[in-house]
Scaffold this motif. Structure first.
Motif, mmCIF file in Angstrom:
data_model
loop_
_atom_site.group_PDB
_atom_site.id
_atom_site.type_symbol
_atom_site.label_atom_id
_atom_site.label_comp_id
_atom_site.label_asym_id
_atom_site.label_seq_id
_atom_site.Cartn_x
_atom_site.Cartn_y
_atom_site.Cartn_z
ATOM 1 N N LEU A 167 0.903 -1.331 -0.528
ATOM 2 C CA LEU A 167 -0.277 0.137 0.442
ATOM 3 C C LEU A 167 0.306 1.320 -0.100
ATOM 4 N N PRO A 168 1.228 1.528 -0.811
ATOM 5 C CA PRO A 168 2.138 2.532 -1.401
ATOM 6 C C PRO A 168 1.639 4.206 -0.865
ATOM 7 N N GLU A 169 0.723 4.457 -0.918
ATOM 8 C CA GLU A 169 0.109 5.513 -0.067
ATOM 9 C C GLU A 169 -0.855 5.494 1.124
ATOM 10 N N ALA A 170 -0.549 4.616 1.924
ATOM 11 C CA ALA A 170 -0.654 4.596 2.981
ATOM 12 C C ALA A 170 -0.170 4.999 4.303
ATOM 13 N N THR A 171 -1.015 5.683 5.582
ATOM 14 C CA THR A 171 -0.326 6.166 6.546
ATOM 15 C C THR A 171 0.239 4.711 7.577
ATOM 16 N N VAL A 172 1.251 4.567 8.165
ATOM 17 C CA VAL A 172 2.045 3.640 8.704
ATOM 18 C C VAL A 172 1.949 4.109 10.254
ATOM 19 N N ASP A 173 0.794 3.147 11.497
ATOM 20 C CA ASP A 173 1.088 3.487 12.022
ATOM 21 C C ASP A 173 2.231 2.137 12.792
ATOM 22 N N GLN A 174 3.091 2.472 14.109
ATOM 23 C CA GLN A 174 4.140 1.639 14.587
ATOM 24 C C GLN A 174 3.717 0.970 15.745
ATOM 25 N N TYR A 175 3.815 -0.137 16.427
ATOM 26 C CA TYR A 175 3.196 -0.714 17.391
ATOM 27 C C TYR A 175 3.947 -1.537 17.939
ATOM 28 N N ASP A 176 4.433 -1.526 19.319
ATOM 29 C CA ASP A 176 5.935 -2.136 19.585
ATOM 30 C C ASP A 176 5.423 -3.693 20.660
ATOM 31 N N ALA A 177 3.707 -4.080 20.123
ATOM 32 C CA ALA A 177 3.302 -5.373 20.996
ATOM 33 C C ALA A 177 2.638 -5.792 20.184
ATOM 34 N N GLN A 178 2.266 -7.017 19.224
ATOM 35 C CA GLN A 178 0.828 -7.694 18.365
ATOM 36 C C GLN A 178 -0.286 -7.067 18.694
ATOM 37 N N ASP A 179 -0.363 -7.164 20.570
ATOM 38 C CA ASP A 179 -1.794 -7.869 20.484
ATOM 39 C C ASP A 179 -2.081 -5.424 20.221
ATOM 40 N N LEU A 180 -1.641 -4.811 20.753
ATOM 41 C CA LEU A 180 -1.626 -3.535 20.147
ATOM 42 C C LEU A 180 -2.514 -3.650 18.827
ATOM 43 N N LEU A 181 -1.692 -4.051 17.385
ATOM 44 C CA LEU A 181 -1.920 -3.727 16.836
ATOM 45 C C LEU A 181 -3.392 -4.176 16.450
ATOM 46 N N TYR A 182 -3.970 -5.219 16.688
ATOM 47 C CA TYR A 182 -5.495 -5.471 17.543
ATOM 48 C C TYR A 182 -6.227 -4.358 18.540
ATOM 49 N N GLN A 183 -5.929 -3.707 19.146
ATOM 50 C CA GLN A 183 -7.020 -2.846 19.818
ATOM 51 C C GLN A 183 -6.408 -1.521 18.438
ATOM 52 N N ALA A 184 -5.386 -1.421 18.407
ATOM 53 C CA ALA A 184 -5.734 -0.331 17.256
ATOM 54 C C ALA A 184 -6.867 -0.087 16.167
ATOM 55 N N LEU A 185 -6.540 -1.696 15.040
ATOM 56 C CA LEU A 185 -7.237 -2.268 14.396
ATOM 57 C C LEU A 185 -9.266 -2.074 15.510
ATOM 58 N N GLN A 186 -9.180 -2.872 15.919
ATOM 59 C CA GLN A 186 -10.958 -2.897 16.857
ATOM 60 C C GLN A 186 -11.058 -1.504 17.265
ATOM 61 N N SER A 187 -10.433 -0.687 17.646
ATOM 62 C CA SER A 187 -10.797 1.149 18.284
ATOM 63 C C SER A 187 -11.086 1.826 16.806
ATOM 64 N N GLY A 188 -10.657 1.491 16.006
ATOM 65 C CA GLY A 188 -10.677 1.865 14.669
ATOM 66 C C GLY A 188 -9.587 3.081 14.495
ATOM 67 N N ARG A 189 -8.707 3.312 15.403
ATOM 68 C CA ARG A 189 -7.399 3.887 14.752
ATOM 69 C C ARG A 189 -6.699 3.273 13.495
ATOM 70 N N ALA A 190 -6.838 2.211 13.440
ATOM 71 C CA ALA A 190 -6.718 1.887 12.212
ATOM 72 C C ALA A 190 -7.510 0.966 11.641
ATOM 73 N N ASP A 191 -6.988 0.954 10.127
ATOM 74 C CA ASP A 191 -7.906 0.507 9.466
ATOM 75 C C ASP A 191 -7.912 -1.085 9.159
ATOM 76 N N ALA A 192 -6.369 -1.228 9.091
ATOM 77 C CA ALA A 192 -6.284 -2.580 8.569
ATOM 78 C C ALA A 192 -4.737 -2.607 9.517
ATOM 79 N N ALA A 193 -4.331 -4.013 9.893
ATOM 80 C CA ALA A 193 -3.732 -4.485 10.583
ATOM 81 C C ALA A 193 -2.767 -5.498 9.742
ATOM 82 N N ALA A 194 -0.995 -5.060 9.624
ATOM 83 C CA ALA A 194 -0.076 -5.737 8.413
ATOM 84 C C ALA A 194 0.249 -6.752 9.158
ATOM 85 N N THR A 195 0.609 -8.107 9.370
ATOM 86 C CA THR A 195 1.182 -8.579 10.301
ATOM 87 C C THR A 195 1.385 -10.308 9.777
ATOM 88 N N ASP A 196 1.625 -11.608 10.190
ATOM 89 C CA ASP A 196 2.435 -12.264 9.463
ATOM 90 C C ASP A 196 0.567 -13.127 9.123
#
Length: 278
Positions: A167-196
């Motif tokens: 996603l060349p144009e996407a805004t990227v938010d970095q988190y220091d723990a895997q569960d925080l990615l899911y929390q960001a997605l659940q809360s709407g702070r992120a539109d998707a989580a990039a992970t394995d």
């Protein structure tokens, strides 16, 4: 003493010295004599290797190790697991502490200089997890939205570059723990989580109706078990056990494990020409 006699004498002495060294049992014979397989793995990374509420070790890596144990002894439970950190995966092999390592180990040229890798038992990649019923239906919708989308990703020096490959144009938010990615997605702070993609498959399976795979994967890497160098018979045996799990007599066991941990049904191997040579 002439030169010829000296050479003959040295040759005879060398032969006697070598004959006095006891023969070293090959790894396959050693494992069979011991009556159990010793495997290095982890215990904190679902769905690969983790403990359930009853403190029982489980996961896809654990199932792969048990597949080899079954091939050895006809009993999948004849395996002892050595809990090890990721940085001990190679040292524990080279020092003989374990017979093999199955611990979501990525195959690289550098590592292959230190250990022998088995045939692959899984191909990993990065994917995108979205909320079911969210604003964006899939990868195509995320890409079309350009800079409007925010992607959560695990903190890494290459994290932004990794996301922008898909996603060349996407805004990227970095988190220091895997569960925080899911929390960001659940809360709407992120539109998707990039992970394995394996993590996505596991999380979607554990939370039915809440999340979904975006339908696109990139940055492939191969997972394989590893054994010590220098024993081709042992490597061949482990390869045979894994191969028959994925394509032959133990396919049902492999497929059941794949379904359990990744929520996907595998098509049975085609009868006739071996599918792996197509």
């Amino acid at each position: 003493m002439d030169t010829k006699s000296l050479i003959l004498g040295l040759t005879a002495a060398t032969t006697l010295a070598l004959a006095s060294i006891p023969a070293q049992a090959a790894k396959l014979d050693d494992v069979l004599s011991r009556g159990k397989l010793v495997v290095g793995t982890g215990s904190t990374n679902a769905p690969w290797h983790f403990k359930d509420a009853g403190d029982t070790l489980q996961g896809f890596d654990i199932d792969m190790a048990k597949t080899v144990a079954k091939a050895l002894f006809g009993d999948a439970e004849k395996v002892e697991f050595v809990n090890q950190s990721s940085d001990a995966r190679i040292p524990n092999i080279t020092t003989g502490k374990v017979d093999m390592t199955c611990q979501f180990m990525t195959v690289t040229g550098e590592r292959a200089q230190q250990v022998n890798f088995t045939i692959p038992y899984y191909r990993e990649g990065v994917g995108l997890m979205l909320k079911e019923g969210g604003q964006y239906a899939d990868y195509a919708a995320l890409k079309a939205a350009g800079s409007s989308v925010t992607i959560a990703v695990l903190q890494n020096v290459y994290a932004e570059e990794l996301v922008h490959k898909a996603l060349p144009e996407a805004t990227v938010d970095q988190y220091d723990a895997q569960d925080l990615l899911y929390q960001a997605l659940q809360s709407g702070r992120a539109d998707a989580a990039a992970t394995d993609q394996s993590s996505i498959a596991w999380y979607v399976t554990q939370n039915p109706g809440q999340y979904k795979d975006g339908g696109y994967g990139w940055s492939p890497q191969t997972y394989a078990c590893a054994v010590a160098k220098g024993d081709q018979d042992w490597l061949n045996f482990v390869n045979t056990a894994l191969h028959e799990a994925m394509t032959g007599v133990e396919f049902d066991t492999y497929a059941a494990s794949f379904k359990k941990w990744f929520g996907k049904d595998l098509p049975p191997p085609a009868i006739g020409f071996p599918v792996e040579f197509k």
